[in-house]
Write a protein that holds these residues in place. Structure first.
Motif, PDB file in Angstrom:
ATOM      1  N   THR B 189       0.839  -1.189   0.000  1.00 20.67           N
ATOM      2  CA  THR B 189       0.000   0.000   0.000  1.00 20.67           C
ATOM      3  C   THR B 189       0.871   1.235   0.000  1.00 20.67           C
ATOM      4  OG1 THR B 189      -1.774   1.167   1.142  1.00 20.67           O
ATOM      5  CG2 THR B 189      -0.156   0.082   2.529  1.00 20.67           C
ATOM      6  N   HIS B 190       0.330   2.353  -0.522  1.00 20.43           N
ATOM      7  CA  HIS B 190       1.021   3.608  -0.258  1.00 20.43           C
ATOM      8  C   HIS B 190       0.166   4.516   0.614  1.00 20.43           C
ATOM      9  CE1 HIS B 190      -0.336   4.646  -4.594  1.00 20.43           C
ATOM     10  NE2 HIS B 190      -1.200   5.178  -3.772  1.00 20.43           N
ATOM     11  N   TYR B 191      -0.897   3.958   1.186  1.00 17.79           N
ATOM     12  CA  TYR B 191      -1.717   4.742   2.096  1.00 17.79           C
ATOM     13  C   TYR B 191      -1.389   4.406   3.553  1.00 17.79           C
ATOM     14  CZ  TYR B 191      -4.222   5.873  -2.055  1.00 17.79           C
ATOM     15  OH  TYR B 191      -4.528   6.313  -3.309  1.00 17.79           O
ATOM     16  N   MET B 192      -1.071   5.458   4.306  1.00 15.66           N
ATOM     17  CA  MET B 192      -0.729   5.269   5.708  1.00 15.66           C
ATOM     18  C   MET B 192      -1.905   4.667   6.477  1.00 15.66           C
ATOM     19  SD  MET B 192       2.271   6.544   5.700  1.00 15.66           S
ATOM     20  CE  MET B 192       3.066   7.264   4.277  1.00 15.66           C
ATOM     21  N   ASP B 193      -3.115   5.080   6.135  1.00 13.87           N
ATOM     22  CA  ASP B 193      -4.306   4.584   6.836  1.00 13.87           C
ATOM     23  C   ASP B 193      -4.389   3.076   6.693  1.00 13.87           C
ATOM     24  OD1 ASP B 193      -4.515   7.190   6.103  1.00 13.87           O
ATOM     25  OD2 ASP B 193      -6.686   7.192   5.885  1.00 13.87           O
ATOM     26  N   GLU B 194      -4.052   2.595   5.508  1.00 12.46           N
ATOM     27  CA  GLU B 194      -4.173   1.173   5.260  1.00 12.46           C
ATOM     28  C   GLU B 194      -3.079   0.401   6.000  1.00 12.46           C
ATOM     29  OE1 GLU B 194      -6.308  -0.445   2.025  1.00 12.46           O
ATOM     30  OE2 GLU B 194      -4.385  -0.717   1.052  1.00 12.46           O
ATOM     31  N   ALA B 195      -1.890   0.985   6.057  1.00 13.16           N
ATOM     32  CA  ALA B 195      -0.775   0.327   6.739  1.00 13.16           C
ATOM     33  C   ALA B 195      -1.090   0.093   8.222  1.00 13.16           C
ATOM     34  CB  ALA B 195       0.493   1.169   6.587  1.00 13.16           C
ATOM     35  N   VAL B 201       4.641  -3.750   9.572  1.00  4.79           N
ATOM     36  CA  VAL B 201       4.728  -2.962   8.345  1.00  4.79           C
ATOM     37  C   VAL B 201       6.186  -2.815   7.934  1.00  4.79           C
ATOM     38  CG1 VAL B 201       4.313  -0.703   7.288  1.00  4.79           C
ATOM     39  CG2 VAL B 201       2.665  -1.635   8.909  1.00  4.79           C
ATOM     40  N   GLY B 202       6.476  -3.142   6.688  1.00  5.29           N
ATOM     41  CA  GLY B 202       7.808  -2.895   6.129  1.00  5.29           C
ATOM     42  C   GLY B 202       7.773  -1.593   5.364  1.00  5.29           C
ATOM     43  N   ILE B 203       8.779  -0.756   5.572  1.00  6.98           N
ATOM     44  CA  ILE B 203       8.824   0.523   4.860  1.00  6.98           C
ATOM     45  C   ILE B 203       9.833   0.417   3.738  1.00  6.98           C
ATOM     46  CG2 ILE B 203       9.462   2.950   5.053  1.00  6.98           C
ATOM     47  CD1 ILE B 203       8.053   3.035   7.655  1.00  6.98           C
ATOM     48  N   ASP B 213       8.425  -3.528  11.264  1.00  4.57           N
ATOM     49  CA  ASP B 213       8.016  -3.717  12.659  1.00  4.57           C
ATOM     50  C   ASP B 213       6.517  -3.423  12.800  1.00  4.57           C
ATOM     51  OD1 ASP B 213       8.285  -4.267  15.370  1.00  4.57           O
ATOM     52  OD2 ASP B 213      10.126  -3.095  15.539  1.00  4.57           O
ATOM     53  N   ALA B 214       5.978  -3.608  14.011  1.00  3.20           N
ATOM     54  CA  ALA B 214       4.580  -3.255  14.274  1.00  3.20           C
ATOM     55  C   ALA B 214       4.438  -1.733  14.137  1.00  3.20           C
ATOM     56  CB  ALA B 214       4.183  -3.698  15.674  1.00  3.20           C
ATOM     57  N   PRO B 215       3.256  -1.255  13.664  1.00  4.53           N
ATOM     58  CA  PRO B 215       3.071   0.196  13.501  1.00  4.53           C
ATOM     59  C   PRO B 215       3.451   0.985  14.766  1.00  4.53           C
ATOM     60  CG  PRO B 215       1.195  -0.947  12.565  1.00  4.53           C
ATOM     61  CD  PRO B 215       2.063  -2.002  13.196  1.00  4.53           C
ATOM     62  N   SER B 216       3.019   0.486  15.920  1.00  2.00           N
ATOM     63  CA  SER B 216       3.310   1.233  17.153  1.00  2.00           C
ATOM     64  C   SER B 216       4.809   1.261  17.441  1.00  2.00           C
ATOM     65  CB  SER B 216       2.541   0.643  18.323  1.00  2.00           C
ATOM     66  OG  SER B 216       2.738  -0.748  18.363  1.00  2.00           O
ATOM     67  N   ALA B 217       5.500   0.154  17.150  1.00  3.38           N
ATOM     68  CA  ALA B 217       6.937   0.110  17.391  1.00  3.38           C
ATOM     69  C   ALA B 217       7.675   1.032  16.423  1.00  3.38           C
ATOM     70  CB  ALA B 217       7.458  -1.324  17.262  1.00  3.38           C
ATOM     71  N   LEU B 218       7.207   1.101  15.180  1.00  4.88           N
ATOM     72  CA  LEU B 218       7.835   2.003  14.208  1.00  4.88           C
ATOM     73  C   LEU B 218       7.720   3.446  14.680  1.00  4.88           C
ATOM     74  CD1 LEU B 218       6.627   0.559  10.773  1.00  4.88           C
ATOM     75  CD2 LEU B 218       8.964   0.576  11.631  1.00  4.88           C
ATOM     76  N   LYS B 219       6.524   3.796  15.205  1.00  4.63           N
ATOM     77  CA  LYS B 219       6.320   5.178  15.649  1.00  4.63           C
ATOM     78  C   LYS B 219       7.209   5.490  16.848  1.00  4.63           C
ATOM     79  CE  LYS B 219       1.541   4.963  14.267  1.00  4.63           C
ATOM     80  NZ  LYS B 219       0.183   4.801  14.806  1.00  4.63           N
ATOM     81  N   ARG B 220       7.398   4.471  17.690  1.00  2.00           N
ATOM     82  CA  ARG B 220       8.161   4.664  18.919  1.00  2.00           C
ATOM     83  C   ARG B 220       9.661   4.675  18.630  1.00  2.00           C
ATOM     84  NH1 ARG B 220       5.537   0.722  21.467  1.00  2.00           N
ATOM     85  NH2 ARG B 220       7.219  -0.750  21.078  1.00  2.00           N
ATOM     86  N   GLU B 221      10.106   3.781  17.747  1.00  2.62           N
ATOM     87  CA  GLU B 221      11.551   3.555  17.622  1.00  2.62           C
ATOM     88  C   GLU B 221      12.177   3.969  16.294  1.00  2.62           C
ATOM     89  OE1 GLU B 221      11.553  -0.553  18.648  1.00  2.62           O
ATOM     90  OE2 GLU B 221      10.648  -0.003  20.572  1.00  2.62           O
ATOM     91  N   ALA B 222      11.395   3.891  15.211  1.00  2.00           N
ATOM     92  CA  ALA B 222      12.041   4.147  13.924  1.00  2.00           C
ATOM     93  C   ALA B 222      12.143   5.636  13.602  1.00  2.00           C
ATOM     94  CB  ALA B 222      11.297   3.434  12.790  1.00  2.00           C
ATOM     95  N   LEU B 223      11.380   6.452  14.318  1.00  2.00           N
ATOM     96  CA  LEU B 223      11.478   7.892  14.081  1.00  2.00           C
ATOM     97  C   LEU B 223      12.607   8.430  14.948  1.00  2.00           C
ATOM     98  CD1 LEU B 223      10.035  10.316  12.639  1.00  2.00           C
ATOM     99  CD2 LEU B 223       9.030  10.800  14.851  1.00  2.00           C
ATOM    100  N   PRO B 224      13.643   8.944  14.332  1.00  7.32           N
ATOM    101  CA  PRO B 224      14.807   9.365  15.131  1.00  7.32           C
ATOM    102  C   PRO B 224      14.605  10.732  15.752  1.00  7.32           C
ATOM    103  CG  PRO B 224      15.245   9.672  12.801  1.00  7.32           C
ATOM    104  CD  PRO B 224      13.844   9.135  12.893  1.00  7.32           C
ATOM    105  N   GLY B 225      13.453  10.968  16.387  1.00  4.31           N
ATOM    106  CA  GLY B 225      13.247  12.284  16.977  1.00  4.31           C
ATOM    107  C   GLY B 225      11.861  12.419  17.573  1.00  4.31           C
TER     108      GLY B 225
END
Lengths: 309, 303
Positions: B189-195, B201-203, B213-225
């Motif tokens: 998908t290219h829609y965030m809502d769908e992801a 989710v693989g980016i 990783d899981a969406p929640s883990a990506l938000k917590r850990e993959a964002l460097p800020g």
């Protein structure tokens, strides 16, 4: 700020189908108004009524103070419209496409070139003037479509689902352009979209259902309506948790996401429901790792509105 | 547990262009794995390799235990594919379409076809020509066709693009039901809502798999800020002022406010100070949960 779009009591029927019913809305200069709603709610028909492509059964449209009924030419002069299936001439270059749309809009030979360069610079296509439209990526076509709608400097821009099928980076770019337009030039934008992450970027959002506007407000204010009523649950297995949550009579809706559930709770009942759910999972082979009240998003509001009307 | 999909450095080059670049991942039985990325990121090319439709340039992959190069037929028998431009015959009815595709797989039991129609909620619409079905119902029919031969793995290519949130929710409820029966799903998908509907989710960007990783883990850990909503007027000068901050990673317009991603050391007061000279009204700054879009843009920018 002055109202650049003023629609009063718009009604339109097709045969026996009431497509738009007594719809009124205003968009002020410097605002983006987002029209959201399920397929068939009447969003596209509303757009076509506003730009004069469809005749009203009753009601009144004014664009920049000009009545679409009495002065259609003057009203249309102030409008840029990008339809869902906008067409570019694929065999013409970017510059040739713009010249065509400039001519249609009555821009003089002396002025079109400077205006074309200015608008192409704004949308970021000025390095590709001689590339054929047929050879552009989806995102570049979208930007060229926007440029053609803006070539005559309209004060009002109508965009019907402009970002269908384009990817997140392109959508992000497109919205940056829109917001910049309304901030710098104080134009009015009316945009329809099925995507809530776009609706949330609008100044004002109107929800349509069955041809009617059932709610409108700032995105923050709309979300406020469900404040305290959305609970997020994480745990295992989600499927069992879902069944348990749905059995609670104060839970109005259960939505599964990949790694969590979102529940909508009756007003004022979130705390007791959290206690009840924690108790209910015991002895069911399920486990809640976290359960908390979260901020409602626009999709929660959308679903709640559709279910309650 | 044997993985349903396992790839090692899977690579596809077209001439000098690398469409898929050393992609390694595993999909586990019964999971919904998302593949998020813009057009041209290599998502569909990856699926086509996993289906054995095109050969990899390097690397290897097994699907359901079968090698994608040596045993593509075994894979295709066991896998369902719903492509973005689902190939339905518009002039045929829903039933005729399903019967045709089922026949290709040698599936002919009438009861099973009826059961499939009912699973996707199309009962009563069997005799409707596809041309007369709304988009949401066409998507359901395409799903029915993808599952009619009882696949163990389902590839879904942007299954709900263009539909409203209610139709999307209903469609995802169907996917969850299918997955609950032990089927694994890979959703591009290219829609965030769908992801957000995917368990992991693989980016993907420019052929590379940047995170999974899981969406929640990506938000917590993959964002460097940190993510911030900044309410300040006028918007554009405020945007320029924030762009000048040394610790600013990205700042953009978000309707009536600005969205900023900063390094972890940034404090609310730093943002307010930067706006002191340009803002005409009082400034509000809120720390917010990052969205998948924030994560996506940060990872894609960083390359």
């Amino acid at each position: 700020m002055e109202n650049l779009i003023q629609a009063k009591n718009l009604t339109k029927t097709f045969g026996d189908t009431l497509a738009v019913k007594d719809l009124s809305l205003q968009v002020r200069a410097g605002e983006i108004y987002g029209l959201v709603g399920p397929d068939g709610a009447g969003k596209t028909t509303t757009m076509r009524l506003l730009c004069g492509a469809l005749r009203l059964d009753s009601g009144e449209v004014q664009v920049g103070g000009c009545s679409m009924r009495e002065n259609p030419d003057q009203a249309r002069e102030q409008l840029g419209y990008l339809s869902q299936q906008f067409s570019l001439y694929e065999e013409l270059t970017i510059l040739e496409n713009l010249r065509f749309f400039a001519e249609v809009r009555g821009i003089s030979r002396e002025r079109w070139y400077d205006r074309a360069l200015e608008i192409l610079r704004f949308v970021g296509l000025d390095e590709f003037l001689h590339r054929r439209a047929g050879h552009l990526s989806g995102g570049m076509k979208q930007k060229l479509g926007l440029a053609t709608a803006l070539v005559h400097r309209p004060r009002v821009l109508l965009l019907d689902e402009p970002t269908g099928g384009v990817d997140p980076i392109t959508r992000q770019d497109f919205w940056q352009l829109l917001i910049q337009l309304v901030s710098e030039e104080a134009i009015s934008v009316l945009v329809s979209t099925p995507y809530m992450d776009e609706a949330v970027r609008c100044t004002y959002v109107g929800f349509m259902k069955d041809g009617q506007l059932i709610a409108e407000d700032h995105p923050q204010a709309l979300r406020q309506k469900l404040e305290g009523r959305i609970i997020e649950i994480r745990g295992k297995p989600l499927r069992s948790l879902r069944v348990i949550a749905a059995a609670n009579e104060r839970v109005q809706s259960v939505q599964a996401f990949g790694d969590r559930l979102h529940l909508r709770i009756q007003a004022g009942k979130s705390r007791p429901v959290i206690r009840e759910l924690k108790k209910a999972v015991r002895g069911q082979g399920a486990e809640i790792t976290s359960i908390e009240i979260v901020r409602p998003n626009l999709e929660d509001v959308f679903i709640a509105l559709l279910e309650s009307t | 547990m044997q993985p349903v999909i396992e790839t090692h450095n899977l690579t596809k080059r077209f001439g000098t262009f690398t469409a898929v670049d050393k992609v390694s991942f595993r999909a586990n039985p019964g999971e919904v794995l998302g593949y998020l990325g813009p057009n041209g990121a290599g998502k569909t090319t990856t699926i086509h390799m996993l289906l054995g439709m095109i050969l990899p340039s390097a690397g290897e992959a097994q699907v359901l235990g079968y090698d994608i190069v040596k045993e593509p037929e075994a894979i295709r028998e066991r896998v369902g594919y719903m492509s973005q431009k689902f190939a339905l015959y518009e002039e045929l009815t829903a039933w005729e379409n399903l019967r045709f595709y089922a026949g290709v797989y040698g599936v002919r039991e009438h009861a099973h076809l009826q059961n499939t129609i009912s699973r996707v909620g199309l009962t009563g619409l069997e005799k409707t020509p596809v041309a007369d079905l709304p988009l949401g119902w066409k998507q359901r029919l395409a799903l029915a066709i993808a599952i009619v031969h009882r696949p163990q793995l389902l590839f879904l290519d942007e299954p709900t693009s263009g539909v409203d949130p209610t139709a999307r929710r209903d469609f995802w409820d169907l996917i969850y039901e299918i997955v609950a029966d032990g089927v694994t799903a890979l959703v591009t998908t290219h829609y965030m809502d769908e992801a957000e509907y995917c368990g992991r989710v693989g980016i993907m960007s420019r052929g590379r798999l940047l995170a999974l990783d899981a969406p929640s883990a990506l938000k917590r850990e993959a964002l460097p800020g940190l993510a911030w909503d900044v309410f300040a007027e006028p918007l554009l000068p405020s945007l320029n002022a924030l762009e000048g901050l040394p610790d600013m990673q990205r700042v953009g317009l978000a309707g009536d406010h600005l969205r900023a991603i900063t390094g972890r050391e940034t404090r609310k007061a730093d943002l307010k100070r930067a706006l002191k000279d340009v803002a005409t009204k009082s400034v509000r700054v809120n720390r917010v949960e990052p969205t998948l879009e924030d994560v996506f843009l940060a990872l894609a920018d960083a390359r």
